[in-house]
Scaffold this motif. Structure first.
Motif, short mmCIF file in Angstrom:
data_model
loop_
_atom_site.label_atom_id
_atom_site.label_comp_id
_atom_site.label_asym_id
_atom_site.label_seq_id
_atom_site.Cartn_x
_atom_site.Cartn_y
_atom_site.Cartn_z
N UNK A 104 0.83 -1.21 0.00
CA UNK A 104 0.00 0.00 0.00
C UNK A 104 0.86 1.25 0.00
N UNK A 105 1.88 1.29 0.84
CA UNK A 105 2.72 2.47 0.91
C UNK A 105 3.48 2.71 -0.40
N UNK A 106 3.93 1.64 -1.03
CA UNK A 106 4.71 1.78 -2.26
C UNK A 106 3.85 2.01 -3.49
N UNK A 107 2.71 1.33 -3.57
CA UNK A 107 1.92 1.34 -4.80
C UNK A 107 0.71 2.26 -4.77
N UNK A 108 0.28 2.70 -3.58
CA UNK A 108 -0.87 3.58 -3.48
C UNK A 108 -0.50 4.95 -2.90
N UNK A 109 0.14 4.95 -1.74
CA UNK A 109 0.41 6.21 -1.06
C UNK A 109 1.56 6.99 -1.70
N UNK A 110 2.65 6.30 -2.03
CA UNK A 110 3.81 6.97 -2.62
C UNK A 110 3.46 7.66 -3.94
N UNK A 111 2.72 7.03 -4.85
CA UNK A 111 2.33 7.75 -6.08
C UNK A 111 1.51 9.00 -5.80
N UNK A 112 0.65 8.98 -4.79
CA UNK A 112 -0.13 10.18 -4.45
C UNK A 112 0.79 11.30 -3.97
N UNK A 113 1.77 10.96 -3.15
CA UNK A 113 2.71 11.95 -2.64
C UNK A 113 3.53 12.53 -3.78
N UNK A 114 4.02 11.67 -4.67
CA UNK A 114 4.83 12.13 -5.79
C UNK A 114 4.00 13.01 -6.74
N UNK A 115 2.74 12.63 -6.95
CA UNK A 115 1.88 13.41 -7.84
C UNK A 115 1.64 14.80 -7.28
N UNK A 116 1.42 14.90 -5.95
CA UNK A 116 1.22 16.21 -5.33
C UNK A 116 2.48 17.06 -5.46
N UNK A 117 3.63 16.43 -5.31
CA UNK A 117 4.90 17.17 -5.43
C UNK A 117 5.11 17.65 -6.86
N UNK A 118 4.78 16.80 -7.84
CA UNK A 118 4.93 17.18 -9.24
C UNK A 118 4.00 18.34 -9.59
N UNK A 119 2.78 18.31 -9.05
CA UNK A 119 1.85 19.41 -9.30
C UNK A 119 2.37 20.70 -8.69
#
Length: 238
Positions: free
Chosen positions: A203-218
């Motif tokens: 969950x942390x690698x495949x669900x939460x981490x992409x959300x965090x990275x997406x927010x940072x990219x935005x």
């Protein structure tokens, strides 16, 4: 004959060690190395570890409540993660009652005093207490390493990364390449067993981490739509 005996002994050893499922290394003239790992069993249902893991597998709101109430507040921190507090003493409670009466009689001129809790050591806005400070004062401080790591990941997710939402003037300082890489490295450090830990790792690698990275990219590369929304909403959320 000696080679036949060596092969037979090695074969029996392989069977035994595969059944035992522990780590073993063997060096022979042929350079054979054998490694095996026994899957870790689930924690006993009555254990603190099992209780924590059950909380971390619940719905998002339940996980948030666990971190903010059972971890932070039970350790003497506000649910925001940036303020320490302590229980007030008997004399402080009595003084609070007097201030309450004076506050009423003075029509609000005399300020109220805290009754049950006293705040202290408040961090500047945009800063949160490290997980180590929180867990040290928590009743969960003696749990196993892997469960402690899972709690740290959930703490970072809920408090520092606000569940994948970057909020201006609040947690934007935590959205850095270094912090995100640290979150990912910590998630990879979780073992692949028992299943309750493996599922959290995924969950942390495949669900939460992409959300965090997406927010940072935005944040780094905002779209035209985000820029317009920021202008309309005061650029609070990103």
């Amino acid at each position: 004959m000696e080679k036949i005996l060596l092969v037979w002994v090695l074969g029996v050893s392989l069977a035994v060690f595969a059944e035992e499922g522990l780590y073993y290394d063997y060096e022979t003239e042929e350079g054979i190395t054998v490694e095996a790992e026994r899957p870790r069993p689930e924690f006993p249902p009555e254990s603190t570890e099992a209780y924590i893991l059950s909380k971390l597998h619940k719905l998002s709101k339940d996980k948030e409540n666990f971190i903010k109430e059972e971890l932070l507040e039970n350790a003497g921190f506000r649910s925001t993660g940036n303020v320490k507090f302590r229980k007030s003493t008997g004399s402080e409670k009595a003084l609070s009652l007097l201030h309450g009466a004076a506050h009423t009689l003075s029509f609000g001129i005399v300020p109220m005093k805290p009754f049950l809790e006293i705040e202290y050591a408040k961090l500047p806005q945009g800063a949160f207490y490290h997980f180590e400070s929180v867990i040290y004062a928590s009743p969960f401080r003696n749990v196993s390493t892997e469960v402690r790591t899972a709690m740290e990941l959930e703490y970072k997710l809920q408090v520092e990364f606000c569940n994948g939402v970057l909020i201006r003037n609040w947690n934007e300082g935590y959205y850095t390449g270094k912090n995100i890489a640290g979150f990912e490295e910590l998630a990879w450090s979780l073992p692949d067993s028992p299943p309750s830990i493996r599922d959290l790792k995924n969950r942390y690698l495949n669900e939460e981490l992409p959300k965090i990275k997406a927010a940072w990219e935005r944040r780094k590369n905002p779209s035209e739509q985000v820029l317009r929304a920021g202008e309309n909403l005061g650029d609070w959320f990103r």
